[in-house]
Design a protein around this motif. Structure first.
Motif, PDB file in Angstrom:
ATOM      1  N   ALA A 156       0.718  -1.074   0.082  1.00 14.66           N
ATOM      2  CA  ALA A 156      -0.005   0.080  -0.051  1.00 14.66           C
ATOM      3  C   ALA A 156       0.484   1.391  -0.110  1.00 14.66           C
ATOM      4  O   ALA A 156       0.641   2.290  -0.830  1.00 14.66           O
ATOM      5  CB  ALA A 156      -1.126  -0.017   1.067  1.00 14.66           C
ATOM      6  N   PRO A 157       1.841   1.355   0.917  1.00 17.00           N
ATOM      7  CA  PRO A 157       2.538   2.734   0.789  1.00 17.00           C
ATOM      8  C   PRO A 157       3.573   2.664  -0.260  1.00 17.00           C
ATOM      9  O   PRO A 157       3.479   3.754  -0.949  1.00 17.00           O
ATOM     10  CB  PRO A 157       3.450   2.677   2.276  1.00 17.00           C
ATOM     11  CG  PRO A 157       3.232   1.364   2.702  1.00 17.00           C
ATOM     12  CD  PRO A 157       2.216   0.538   2.214  1.00 17.00           C
ATOM     13  N   GLY A 158       3.918   1.760  -0.755  1.00 14.74           N
ATOM     14  CA  GLY A 158       4.751   1.712  -1.996  1.00 14.74           C
ATOM     15  C   GLY A 158       4.161   1.964  -3.233  1.00 14.74           C
ATOM     16  O   GLY A 158       4.182   3.043  -4.073  1.00 14.74           O
ATOM     17  N   ARG A 159       2.976   1.580  -3.580  1.00 16.28           N
ATOM     18  CA  ARG A 159       1.970   1.867  -4.560  1.00 16.28           C
ATOM     19  C   ARG A 159       1.509   3.196  -4.323  1.00 16.28           C
ATOM     20  O   ARG A 159       1.434   4.115  -5.340  1.00 16.28           O
ATOM     21  CB  ARG A 159       1.000   0.738  -4.807  1.00 16.28           C
ATOM     22  CG  ARG A 159       0.096   1.030  -5.895  1.00 16.28           C
ATOM     23  CD  ARG A 159       0.694   0.656  -7.164  1.00 16.28           C
ATOM     24  NE  ARG A 159      -0.358   1.071  -8.240  1.00 16.28           N
ATOM     25  CZ  ARG A 159       0.452   0.873  -9.683  1.00 16.28           C
ATOM     26  NH1 ARG A 159       1.318   0.692  -9.683  1.00 16.28           N
ATOM     27  NH2 ARG A 159      -0.551   1.162 -10.375  1.00 16.28           N
ATOM     28  N   PHE A 160       1.265   3.623  -3.187  1.00 20.52           N
ATOM     29  CA  PHE A 160       0.771   5.063  -3.082  1.00 20.52           C
ATOM     30  C   PHE A 160       1.777   6.175  -3.575  1.00 20.52           C
ATOM     31  O   PHE A 160       1.350   7.111  -4.203  1.00 20.52           O
ATOM     32  CB  PHE A 160       0.146   5.206  -1.796  1.00 20.52           C
ATOM     33  CG  PHE A 160      -0.256   6.723  -1.423  1.00 20.52           C
ATOM     34  CD1 PHE A 160      -1.713   7.104  -2.000  1.00 20.52           C
ATOM     35  CD2 PHE A 160       0.458   7.787  -1.071  1.00 20.52           C
ATOM     36  CE1 PHE A 160      -2.148   8.550  -1.733  1.00 20.52           C
ATOM     37  CE2 PHE A 160       0.023   8.935  -0.563  1.00 20.52           C
ATOM     38  CZ  PHE A 160      -1.072   9.471  -1.173  1.00 20.52           C
ATOM     39  N   THR A 161       3.026   5.609  -2.942  1.00 21.73           N
ATOM     40  CA  THR A 161       4.165   6.789  -3.187  1.00 21.73           C
ATOM     41  C   THR A 161       4.257   6.762  -4.820  1.00 21.73           C
ATOM     42  O   THR A 161       4.513   7.719  -5.641  1.00 21.73           O
ATOM     43  CB  THR A 161       5.309   6.313  -2.584  1.00 21.73           C
ATOM     44  OG1 THR A 161       5.254   6.327  -1.307  1.00 21.73           O
ATOM     45  CG2 THR A 161       6.576   6.964  -2.916  1.00 21.73           C
ATOM     46  N   ALA A 162       4.311   5.337  -5.646  1.00 22.48           N
ATOM     47  CA  ALA A 162       4.508   5.255  -6.992  1.00 22.48           C
ATOM     48  C   ALA A 162       3.203   6.015  -7.555  1.00 22.48           C
ATOM     49  O   ALA A 162       3.655   7.014  -8.798  1.00 22.48           O
ATOM     50  CB  ALA A 162       4.512   3.858  -7.520  1.00 22.48           C
ATOM     51  N   LEU A 163       2.174   6.155  -7.362  1.00 18.44           N
ATOM     52  CA  LEU A 163       1.032   6.845  -7.932  1.00 18.44           C
ATOM     53  C   LEU A 163       1.141   8.229  -7.821  1.00 18.44           C
ATOM     54  O   LEU A 163       0.926   9.164  -8.626  1.00 18.44           O
ATOM     55  CB  LEU A 163      -0.358   6.396  -7.327  1.00 18.44           C
ATOM     56  CG  LEU A 163      -0.841   5.155  -7.807  1.00 18.44           C
ATOM     57  CD1 LEU A 163      -1.936   4.738  -6.935  1.00 18.44           C
ATOM     58  CD2 LEU A 163      -1.049   4.798  -9.366  1.00 18.44           C
ATOM     59  N   LEU A 164       1.535   8.726  -6.426  1.00 15.75           N
ATOM     60  CA  LEU A 164       1.598  10.199  -6.460  1.00 15.75           C
ATOM     61  C   LEU A 164       2.838  10.755  -7.172  1.00 15.75           C
ATOM     62  O   LEU A 164       2.773  11.955  -7.667  1.00 15.75           O
ATOM     63  CB  LEU A 164       2.046  10.350  -4.754  1.00 15.75           C
ATOM     64  CG  LEU A 164       2.255  11.880  -4.223  1.00 15.75           C
ATOM     65  CD1 LEU A 164       0.721  12.530  -4.364  1.00 15.75           C
ATOM     66  CD2 LEU A 164       2.400  11.927  -2.959  1.00 15.75           C
TER      67      LEU A 164
END
Length: 101
Positions: free
Chosen positions: A71-79
Motif C-alpha cells: 500500500a505505501p509503496g504503490r501510493f508513493t508510486a502513484l503520487l
C-alpha cells in the motif's frame, strides 16, 4: 526422476499480484479516509495495515498475495506519477487542469 517431480509439486509458487485500476482507486480512497501520513509516531504501520485490510475486504482479494509494504509503496508510486504528469501538463498548456473522480 519421480523424486524430482515431488520436489516441484511440494514447492509452492508465490502468486504475483498485479495492480489494477480498481486497486489504485480503492487505495487512493482509503488513504484519503484513513490518512496514514498524519498518524502519530509509531502508528503509521498500523494505519497502512488498516488501509490494506480495507482494500482486501472491499475488492475480495487474497491477503496472502499482497505484502504489507504494498500500500505505501504503490501510493508513493502513484503520487510521483501524478506529480510528473501534472507538471508536464502544466508546462505544456500554461494553465491548470481540472481533475475530477
Amino acid at each position: 526422476m519421480s523424486a524430482d517431480k515431488s520436489l516441484k509439486s511440494d514447492s509452492k509458487k508465490k502468486h504475483v499480484f498485479h495492480f489494477t485500476i480498481a486497486f489504485d482507486i480503492a487505495l487512493l480512497k482509503e488513504v484519503y479516509n484513513i490518512q496514514p501520513f498524519t498518524t502519530a509516531y509509531g502508528k503509521t504501520k498500523t494505519a497502512w495495515t488498516t488501509v490494506l485490510e480495507n482494500i482486501v475486504k472491499a475488492l475480495q482479494l487474497n491477503p496472502d498475495d499482497i505484502s504489507p509494504t504494498t500500500a505505501p509503496g504503490r501510493f508513493t508510486a502513484l503520487l510521483e506519477s501524478f506529480k510528473k504528469s501534472d507538471m508536464e501538463s502544466l508546462q505544456a498548456s500554461g494553465t491548470e487542469d481540472d481533475y475530477t473522480e
